[in-house]
Design a protein around this motif. Structure first.
Motif, PDB file in Angstrom:
ATOM      1  N   THR A  85      39.821   5.726  38.507  1.00  0.00           N
ATOM      2  CA  THR A  85      40.808   6.779  38.279  1.00  0.00           C
ATOM      3  C   THR A  85      40.435   7.646  37.072  1.00  0.00           C
ATOM      4  OG1 THR A  85      42.189   5.422  36.846  1.00  0.00           O
ATOM      5  CG2 THR A  85      42.657   5.338  39.227  1.00  0.00           C
ATOM      6  N   ALA A  86      40.939   8.859  37.078  1.00  0.00           N
ATOM      7  CA  ALA A  86      40.732   9.772  35.948  1.00  0.00           C
ATOM      8  C   ALA A  86      41.411   9.227  34.694  1.00  0.00           C
ATOM      9  CB  ALA A  86      41.270  11.163  36.289  1.00  0.00           C
ATOM     10  N   LYS A  87      42.532   8.531  34.883  1.00  0.00           N
ATOM     11  CA  LYS A  87      43.254   7.975  33.731  1.00  0.00           C
ATOM     12  C   LYS A  87      42.426   6.961  32.959  1.00  0.00           C
ATOM     13  CE  LYS A  87      47.600   6.889  33.973  1.00  0.00           C
ATOM     14  NZ  LYS A  87      48.876   6.296  34.408  1.00  0.00           N
ATOM     15  N   ILE A  88      41.687   6.096  33.662  1.00  0.00           N
ATOM     16  CA  ILE A  88      40.886   5.102  32.942  1.00  0.00           C
ATOM     17  C   ILE A  88      39.680   5.773  32.298  1.00  0.00           C
ATOM     18  CG2 ILE A  88      39.389   4.277  34.801  1.00  0.00           C
ATOM     19  CD1 ILE A  88      41.094   2.134  32.076  1.00  0.00           C
ATOM     20  N   ARG A  89      39.167   6.821  32.904  1.00  0.00           N
ATOM     21  CA  ARG A  89      38.064   7.573  32.279  1.00  0.00           C
ATOM     22  C   ARG A  89      38.539   8.180  30.953  1.00  0.00           C
ATOM     23  NH1 ARG A  89      33.773   8.124  35.825  1.00  0.00           N
ATOM     24  NH2 ARG A  89      34.291   7.841  38.030  1.00  0.00           N
TER      25      ARG A  89
ATOM     26  N   LEU B 246      37.371  -8.068  40.871  1.00  0.00           N
ATOM     27  CA  LEU B 246      37.738  -7.227  39.738  1.00  0.00           C
ATOM     28  C   LEU B 246      38.096  -5.816  40.186  1.00  0.00           C
ATOM     29  CD1 LEU B 246      35.087  -8.364  37.103  1.00  0.00           C
ATOM     30  CD2 LEU B 246      37.313  -9.349  37.631  1.00  0.00           C
ATOM     31  N   HIS B 247      39.204  -5.321  39.690  1.00  0.00           N
ATOM     32  CA  HIS B 247      39.706  -3.983  39.983  1.00  0.00           C
ATOM     33  C   HIS B 247      38.675  -2.939  39.532  1.00  0.00           C
ATOM     34  CE1 HIS B 247      42.360  -0.470  39.608  1.00  0.00           C
ATOM     35  NE2 HIS B 247      43.195  -1.112  40.420  1.00  0.00           N
ATOM     36  N   GLN B 248      38.515  -1.874  40.294  1.00  0.00           N
ATOM     37  CA  GLN B 248      37.532  -0.825  39.986  1.00  0.00           C
ATOM     38  C   GLN B 248      37.709  -0.252  38.584  1.00  0.00           C
ATOM     39  OE1 GLN B 248      35.097  -1.550  42.380  1.00  0.00           O
ATOM     40  NE2 GLN B 248      34.640   0.561  41.894  1.00  0.00           N
ATOM     41  N   ASP B 249      38.944   0.016  38.180  1.00  0.00           N
ATOM     42  CA  ASP B 249      39.170   0.556  36.834  1.00  0.00           C
ATOM     43  C   ASP B 249      38.742  -0.436  35.757  1.00  0.00           C
ATOM     44  OD1 ASP B 249      40.108   2.912  37.875  1.00  0.00           O
ATOM     45  OD2 ASP B 249      42.160   2.670  37.139  1.00  0.00           O
TER      46      ASP B 249
ATOM     47  N   TYR C  47      34.932  -0.477  35.501  1.00  0.00           N
ATOM     48  CA  TYR C  47      34.472   0.696  34.767  1.00  0.00           C
ATOM     49  C   TYR C  47      34.735   0.533  33.270  1.00  0.00           C
ATOM     50  CZ  TYR C  47      34.125   5.482  33.095  1.00  0.00           C
ATOM     51  OH  TYR C  47      33.783   6.608  32.376  1.00  0.00           O
ATOM     52  N   PHE C  48      35.913   0.048  32.934  1.00  0.00           N
ATOM     53  CA  PHE C  48      36.300  -0.116  31.539  1.00  0.00           C
ATOM     54  C   PHE C  48      35.367  -1.082  30.812  1.00  0.00           C
ATOM     55  CE2 PHE C  48      39.097  -2.112  28.271  1.00  0.00           C
ATOM     56  CZ  PHE C  48      39.225  -0.997  27.457  1.00  0.00           C
ATOM     57  N   VAL C  49      35.156  -2.280  31.376  1.00  0.00           N
ATOM     58  CA  VAL C  49      34.326  -3.256  30.675  1.00  0.00           C
ATOM     59  C   VAL C  49      32.854  -2.870  30.679  1.00  0.00           C
ATOM     60  CG1 VAL C  49      35.944  -5.171  30.954  1.00  0.00           C
ATOM     61  CG2 VAL C  49      34.130  -4.837  32.655  1.00  0.00           C
ATOM     62  N   GLN C  50      32.411  -2.150  31.700  1.00  0.00           N
ATOM     63  CA  GLN C  50      31.021  -1.718  31.719  1.00  0.00           C
ATOM     64  C   GLN C  50      30.780  -0.535  30.772  1.00  0.00           C
ATOM     65  OE1 GLN C  50      30.530  -1.446  36.101  1.00  0.00           O
ATOM     66  NE2 GLN C  50      28.831  -2.870  35.794  1.00  0.00           N
ATOM     67  N   SER C  51      31.842   0.135  30.380  1.00  0.00           N
ATOM     68  CA  SER C  51      31.729   1.292  29.478  1.00  0.00           C
ATOM     69  C   SER C  51      31.980   0.927  28.020  1.00  0.00           C
ATOM     70  CB  SER C  51      32.725   2.381  29.893  1.00  0.00           C
ATOM     71  OG  SER C  51      32.492   2.807  31.202  1.00  0.00           O
TER      72      SER C  51
END
Length: 139
Positions: free
Chosen positions: A3-7, A43-46, A49-53
């Motif tokens: 999602t754009a929100k997690i970005r 694991l949820h997609q957001d 993305y969060f932990v990989q970032s």
């Protein structure tokens, strides 16, 4: 899909002046797959993305680390075992531990605070709201 929100939340974490980066490497896809296989939780997609970032950054709270072993006090696999023994439901994913309480990502994408003594309540509509409220702002 992420999602754009997690970005946006990731950018807030990256740009935070008090962010401390640990030496633990960010998880790659093989680590994600290992954690999923060992935990039995997709694991949820957001969250991926969060932990990989920014999964190695500490602010007001420390995230649990994803690794291909169970070493370390903040290792997600080790904490999942502890959380389940404490009564956290098996389909809830602990993402942060705080004095015997767990912030958990639920299958529907919400974040719920599970407390060992039922003294505190907390629920966020999604991971990005939790990141901004609890992780970035430190509430």
């Amino acid at each position: 899909m992420v999602t754009a929100k997690i970005r946006e939340a990731v950018e807030l974490v990256r740009g935070h002046p008090e962010a401390i980066t640990s030496q633990i490497p960010l998880p790659d896809e093989s680590v994600i797959q290992y954690v999923e296989a060992e935990s039995g939780i997709r694991l949820h997609q957001d969250y991926r993305y969060f932990v990989q970032s920014v999964g190695n950054i500490a602010l007001a709270k420390e995230l649990l680390y994803l690794r291909e072993n169970r070493e370390g006090r903040l290792n997600i696999l080790r904490v999942i075992d502890e959380a389940r023994q404490s009564g956290v439901p098996a389909d809830w994913l602990p993402i942060c531990r705080d004095n015997g309480d767990y912030y958990c990502l639920l299958p529907d994408g919400t974040v719920q605070l599970w407390t060992h003594d039922d003294m505190f309540e907390g629920r966020w509509p999604d991971l990005s709201e939790w990141v901004i409220d609890s992780f970035v702002h430190g509430d």
